[in-house]
Design an enzyme around this catalytic site. Structure first.
Site, PDB file in Angstrom:
ATOM      1  CD  GLU A 300      -1.911   2.255   1.646  1.00  0.00           C
ATOM      2  OE1 GLU A 300      -1.498   3.134   0.838  1.00  0.00           O
ATOM      3  OE2 GLU A 300      -2.141   2.473   2.831  1.00  0.00           O
ATOM      4  CB  CYS A 335      -0.985   7.212   1.465  1.00  0.00           C
ATOM      5  SG  CYS A 335      -2.102   6.250   2.488  1.00  0.00           S
TER       6      CYS A 335
END
Length: 545
Positions: A300, A335
């Site tokens: 991720e 993010c």
């Protein structure tokens, strides 16, 4: 007037202390420590530094080497982390190696552990729901990864609700199997979710509680033995959470916890050879790990996340607020933060940009609605803005300057919320595209606009981007981002515990939060075919084939 002058002078003095800065948010003091706590978030300072330990083979221990972490608000050394060096990794290698490939439990082995971990989750969720404990973790998060109290509490809340979601029987439901009829009497095919066994988890600084807890518990639920490494700048948060989990019944042998630099961790992974490694962080490190570990990874990684505003201009105040939150909450250090905004020309003619500017101006260091940037320096952000301004038609819409009147150390960034306009045609040029779509992990975004007949150009820009994490969009069929919000209230950030959060378009992509994410990341499919007969009474030996 004299009274206010004295107050201003006193504030100037205490601003040199991060604790005092946080006090301006008016959080409660803690009168006593809970049973699991080894630190007091209010008192950690240069004069009372906290210590972070390692955990292996069920025992907490220090190390000969200490890494000193400085307070991101004033540069004062305030945390000492016992870091494991390359010559001291053997206990961790041995611990992982002792875990068999079939895991600590699976549907045929020690199924009682499913129930046990459900009970641990129940107790941990209850603990985190207690105001003094939830505020302790929010306060501790603020100390090491400064963000507003509301943002820090949201992280604690998501973690608590996740633990609630997987309380009781919900853990064993993650291992639900299925059966398919076979070709003949006595034959059935059963599909099971199977653990990997020894695994590793590497998580970043920006969500020091939520990301490691959700991934760690997912790994445990499915039967794995995890080795956890959290960015040393913030690992004190997870150290305290592990102690809470132990208090709630988690065995100290179930998880190993290491503090180390990247080089040491890389060596450990190569020697221990975990069956799967979950990495959350930068794309550069992710690609190196994928190569070193021969693809046995789930990632991720970075997200250059985008939002498209269509032609219908409505609810300007609300849309502006969402855009501000997406781009600048947590100082842009998510993010999922909004990295680029594509506006239909109708929005360009609205008051959206002026509203965004006003909202950005509300953000203050005093309440940590803007704060230190832990991976990008002020100089690097200024340099990036300068490079963008060399593109024809580019301009600073707001920000573009360093924060003033602060004590943030120079190793970190201190930057005003910033938006730079770049014309769409210029973005698409090969000479500019890589620069414009470079992820700046801070309070920074690109804004551009497009005409009605230029939507294909916008889609071309999206197709050329490499990070497919989050998006807020009205063109779902032509995009691939793993967590996509659509509609008037669409956003890019603020993922709750009730939906999948993770990238798409990459077979290595890792999710977080939901049963689907846990099963995808922390288990594999195993098929067991039962074929018990009976053999036909008239069966004869057939010819060789």
């Amino acid at each position: 007037m004299h009274r206010f002058a004295i107050r201003r002078e006193m504030r100037a003095i205490v601003s040199k202390k991060a604790v005092s800065l946080l006090d301006s948010c008016k959080f409660p003091r803690y009168m006593s420590l809970a049973a699991f706590q080894t630190v007091d978030a209010d008192k950690v300072s240069g004069s009372e530094p906290a210590k972070v330990h390692n955990l292996v083979n069920g025992k907490w221990f220090e190390s000969p080497s200490w890494n000193t972490i400085v307070d991101p608000l004033n540069g004062e050394p305030f945390i000492k982390v016992a870091e494991v060096g390359e010559s001291n990794i053997k206990p961790f290698v041995d611990s992982l190696s002792r875990c068999p490939k079939h895991g600590l439990h699976n549907p045929f082995k020690d199924p009682e552990r499913y129930l046990h971990l459900g009970a641990v989750s129940t107790k941990a969720a209850d603990k985190l729901s207690q105001p003094e404990i939830s505020k302790f973790f929010a306060r501790l998060i603020q100390r090491v990864s400064p963000k507003s109290f509301d943002q820090a509490m949201a992280e604690v809340s998501v973690t608590q609700k996740f633990l609630e979601n997987f309380s009781g029987d919900q853990v064993r439901f993650l291992a639900r199997s299925f059966a398919i009829p076979g070709n003949h009497l006595g034959q059935q095919s059963h599909g099971f979710r199977w653990p990997y066994g020894p695994v590793a988890i590497i998580t970043p600084f920006n969500f020091p509680l939520e990301i490691p807890v959700l991934q760690l518990m997912g790994a445990l639920y499915m039967g794995n033995k995890p080795l956890l490494k959290v960015d040393s700048k913030v690992s004190i948060v997870m150290e305290q959470m592990l102690r809470l989990l132990h208090l709630c019944g988690l065995s100290t042998d179930d998880v190993d916890f290491i503090n180390s630099d990247g080089k040491t961790m890389n060596k450990l992974l190569l020697e221990a050879n975990p069956r799967m490694t979950l990495f959350t962080g930068s794309s550069r490190v992710a690609e190196k790990l994928a190569d070193d570990l021969k693809g046995r990874v789930k990632l991720e990684d970075a997200g250059f996340d985008w939002k498209i505003l269509g032609p219908d201009v409505q609810e300007e105040d609300y849309v502006a607020w969402v855009c501000d939150q997406d781009a600048y909450a947590c100082s842009g250090q998510k993010c999922s933060a909004q990295s680029i905004l594509f506006m239909h020309e109708n929005w360009s003619e609205s008051s959206l940009i002026s509203k965004l500017k006003d909202l950005a101006a509300r953000r203050k260091l005093e309440n940590l609605t803007i704060g230190p940037v832990l991976t990008v320096t002020t100089e690097a952000m200024l340099e990036h803005v300068e490079k963008l301004l060399k593109i024809p038609g580019s301009k600073v819409l707001f920000g573009g300057e360093a924060l003033e009147n602060h004590t943030i150390p120079s190793i970190y960034g201190a930057f005003k919320p910033t938006a730079v306009y770049v014309p769409l045609e210029e973005i698409l040029k090969d000479t500019n595209f890589e620069l414009v779509t470079k992820e700046i992990f801070g309070p920074f975004q690109i804004i551009t606009d497009y005409k009605a007949n230029q939507l294909p150009l916008v889609l071309d820009a999206l197709e050329r981007m490499n990070a497919h994490l989050t998006a807020a969009v009205k063109v779902i069929g032509n995009t691939v981002n793993g967590t996509t919000y659509a509609g008037l209230r669409a956003r890019t950030t603020g993922a709750p515990q009730n939906h999948w959060f993770g990238p798409a378009g990459d077979p290595r992509g890792a999710g977080i939060g939901t049963p689907e994410a846990i099963k995808l990341v922390w288990s594999c499919h195993r098929e067991i075919i039962y074929d018990v007969g009976p053999v036909q009474s008239q069966w004869k030996l057939p010819p060789a084939t």
